[in-house]
Enzyme design. Structure first.
Site, PDB file in Angstrom:
ATOM      1  N   LYS A 131     -49.032  19.164  48.876  1.00 40.38           N
ATOM      2  CA  LYS A 131     -48.206  18.914  49.897  1.00 40.38           C
ATOM      3  C   LYS A 131     -47.159  18.317  49.488  1.00 40.38           C
ATOM      4  O   LYS A 131     -46.522  18.413  48.231  1.00 40.38           O
ATOM      5  CB  LYS A 131     -49.295  17.902  50.213  1.00 40.38           C
ATOM      6  CG  LYS A 131     -50.775  18.054  50.256  1.00 40.38           C
ATOM      7  CD  LYS A 131     -50.808  19.206  51.570  1.00 40.38           C
ATOM      8  CE  LYS A 131     -52.151  18.864  52.310  1.00 40.38           C
ATOM      9  NZ  LYS A 131     -53.176  19.908  51.554  1.00 40.38           N
ATOM     10  N   ASP A 132     -45.623  17.965  50.618  1.00 44.71           N
ATOM     11  CA  ASP A 132     -44.934  17.606  50.513  1.00 44.71           C
ATOM     12  C   ASP A 132     -44.547  16.356  49.965  1.00 44.71           C
ATOM     13  O   ASP A 132     -45.623  15.379  50.219  1.00 44.71           O
ATOM     14  CB  ASP A 132     -44.176  17.879  51.367  1.00 44.71           C
ATOM     15  CG  ASP A 132     -44.162  19.196  52.725  1.00 44.71           C
ATOM     16  OD1 ASP A 132     -42.872  19.926  52.556  1.00 44.71           O
ATOM     17  OD2 ASP A 132     -44.701  19.884  53.034  1.00 44.71           O
ATOM     18  N   ARG A 133     -43.601  16.092  48.615  1.00 42.86           N
ATOM     19  CA  ARG A 133     -43.233  15.659  48.289  1.00 42.86           C
ATOM     20  C   ARG A 133     -42.845  14.100  50.032  1.00 42.86           C
ATOM     21  O   ARG A 133     -42.896  13.502  49.308  1.00 42.86           O
ATOM     22  CB  ARG A 133     -42.379  15.568  47.319  1.00 42.86           C
ATOM     23  CG  ARG A 133     -41.802  14.011  46.975  1.00 42.86           C
ATOM     24  CD  ARG A 133     -41.136  14.277  45.582  1.00 42.86           C
ATOM     25  NE  ARG A 133     -41.008  12.873  44.805  1.00 42.86           N
ATOM     26  CZ  ARG A 133     -39.504  12.910  44.523  1.00 42.86           C
ATOM     27  NH1 ARG A 133     -38.653  13.654  44.141  1.00 42.86           N
ATOM     28  NH2 ARG A 133     -39.367  11.318  43.542  1.00 42.86           N
TER      29      ARG A 133
END
EC number: 5.4.99.27
Length: 360
Positions: free
Chosen positions: A95-97
Site C-alpha cells: 500500500k502507498d506510504r
C-alpha cells in the site's frame, strides 16, 4: 532508438490515454489524508471491538491503519515485536506510504493466544488497530478482493463540465489498465537493471538466481527487475491497442482469462512469449520485439505466459466537488490495478508527496 522509447529518459513511462488527451490537471497527495485506501478482505467479519480477537488458528491477523510507513517496514516491525521471522508475517498487497491506509497483516504466533491482548496493545502504541482475528494460514499476495480508494485532488485546472463528462465515461467504460510508473523505478531505473541482467540470474521458474540464498536481497532485486520488464512490455502493448482504438475490443486470437473468456487481455510475457494466437499474437510479438534487451530475460526461464485485463473498471465510482478547484473521487479496484493509473487517464497529475520523505 528503439520504438516506444524517447530520449532522456530512455524508457517511455507515460502512455497514451483513452481520449488522446487528458481533460484536466491536478495535485495529488498534497496532504497525507488526501489518499485513503481500505483493503477489502471479505472473509474476515466486521468487528465493533478491535481489541477483541475472534476466530481461531496459528496466525494472529491485525487490521492496521497507518500513514508514513510502507507495508514492508510495518511487516518487519511486527515480526520483531512478536519474535517470529520476517517471512512469517503476511499481507495481501503493498500500500502507498504517503497515504492513510487500512490493511490486514498476519503474524505466525502459534499457541500464544493468551498473549494476544498484550501484543495488540503494544502494536496499538505504533498504529491504530482496527480489527483482530485468529486465522488458519498466512495471508498471501492477492488474497484480498480489492481496495477502496477515497482520493482528494487539489488545484484542479480544467473545464468542470468536460471533467464531469469524462468521469461519467470512466464509470461506464473504464480506463486502460496500465501498470503504475512506480513499478519501474525512478526514471525507469528498474528497467535499466533488467536490461543489464544476466538471463541466468533467474532460475527456470523465474524466481531466484542460481547460487542465491532463498529470500536473499540479490534474488529479491532480480525478481523486482524481472517484474518491471514484464510490466513494461504489457504497457507498451496496451499503448499500441489504445493508439489503434481497440483496447476494449477483442481481436482474433484473444485467449481471454479463465474467469471470463470474453474479457480483453494483454500478455504478461513468459516462456514462448504470449498465449494469444492469430492477429493478436502477431501484434503483441511485433511490439515486444522492439525491446530485445528485455525479451532476453525470458529466454532461459520457463515461466508460463499469463494474461492481464486491458481495461480497469472502477466499481462504485462517485465524485464530489468540495470547492471550486478541489475534487474528491471514490472507487474500488481489483488487486493489481492502480488508482493513479486510472486517474491519469483523465488528469495530468503532480504527485506532491515526491521528495517529501526519505524511503523507510
Amino acid at each position: 532508438m528503439t520504438e516506444g522509447k524517447t530520449p532522456g529518459p530512455h524508457w517511455r513511462l507515460d502512455w497514451p490515454t483513452s481520449r488522446g488527451r487528458r481533460v484536466a490537471s491536478a495535485n495529488l497527495k498534497t496532504q497525507v489524508e488526501d489518499f485513503q485506501v481500505d483493503e477489502i478482505l471479505d472473509f474476515f467479519p466486521a468487528q465493533s471491538d478491535a481489541q477483541a480477537v475472534t476466530g481461531s488458528g496459528e496466525h494472529l491477523c491485525l487490521r492496521l491503519e497507518k500513514s508514513g510507513d510502507n507495508t514492508e517496514f510495518v511487516a518487519r516491525e511486527l515480526a520483531r515485536m512478536s519474535g517470529c521471522r520476517a517471512f512469517d508475517v503476511g499481507f495481501c498487497g503493498l500500500k502507498d506510504r504517503h497515504a492513510v491506509t487500512r490493511q490486514w497483516f498476519s503474524i505466525y504466533w502459534p499457541g500464544s493466544e493468551a498473549g494476544d491482548p498484550e501484543y495488540i496493545a503494544r502494536v496499538a502504541e505504533r498504529w491504530q488497530v482496527a480489527g483482530a482475528q485468529r486465522f488458519s494460514r498466512k495471508l498471501r499476495r492477492g488474497d484480498h478482493q480489492g481496495n477502496r480508494f477515497i482520493i482528494t485532488l487539489r488545484n484542479v485546472r480544467g473545464s468542470r463540465e468536460q471533467l464531469d463528462e469524462a468521469l461519467v465515461q470512466l464509470k461506464q467504460s473504464g480506463a486502460p489498465n496500465y501498470f503504475g510508473p512506480q513499478r519501474f523505478g525512478h526514471d525507469g531505473n528498474n528497467l535499466d537493471r533488467a536490461a543489464s541482467m544476466d538471463p541466468n540470474a533467474m532460475d527456470s521458474r523465474g524466481r531466484r538466481g542460481k547460487g542465491k540464498k532463498r529470500g536473499g536481497a540479490a534474488a529479491s532485486k532480480n525478481v523486482l527487475y524481472f517484474s518491471a520488464a514484464r510490466s513494461w512490455i504489457f504497457n507498451e502493448i496496451l499503448a499500441r491497442r489504445v493508439d489503434d482504438g481497440n483496447w476494449a475490443t477483442p481481436l482474433d486470437g484473444e485467449p481471454g482469462v479463465a474467469a471470463d473468456p470474453e474479457v480483453v487481455t494483454g500478455p504478461l510475457w513468459g516462456d514462448g512469449g504470449t498465449a494469444a494466437t492469430g492477429l493478436q499474437a502477431a501484434l503483441e510479438r511485433q511490439v515486444a520485439e522492439q525491446a530485445p534487451e528485455l525479451l532476453k530475460l525470458f529466454s532461459t526461464t520457463r515461466m508460463k505466459p499469463e494474461r492481464r485485463p486491458l481495461v480497469a473498471r472502477p466499481d462504485d465510482l462517485t465524485w464530489e466537488w468540495l470547492d471550486l478547484d478541489c475534487l474528491q473521487v471514490a472507487f474500488s479496484l481489483t488487486p493489481g490495478q492502480y488508482a493513479t493509473a486510472v486517474l491519469s487517464d483523465l488528469f495530468e497529475l503532480e504527485d506532491m508527496s515526491l521528495g517529501q520523505h526519505k524511503k523507510r
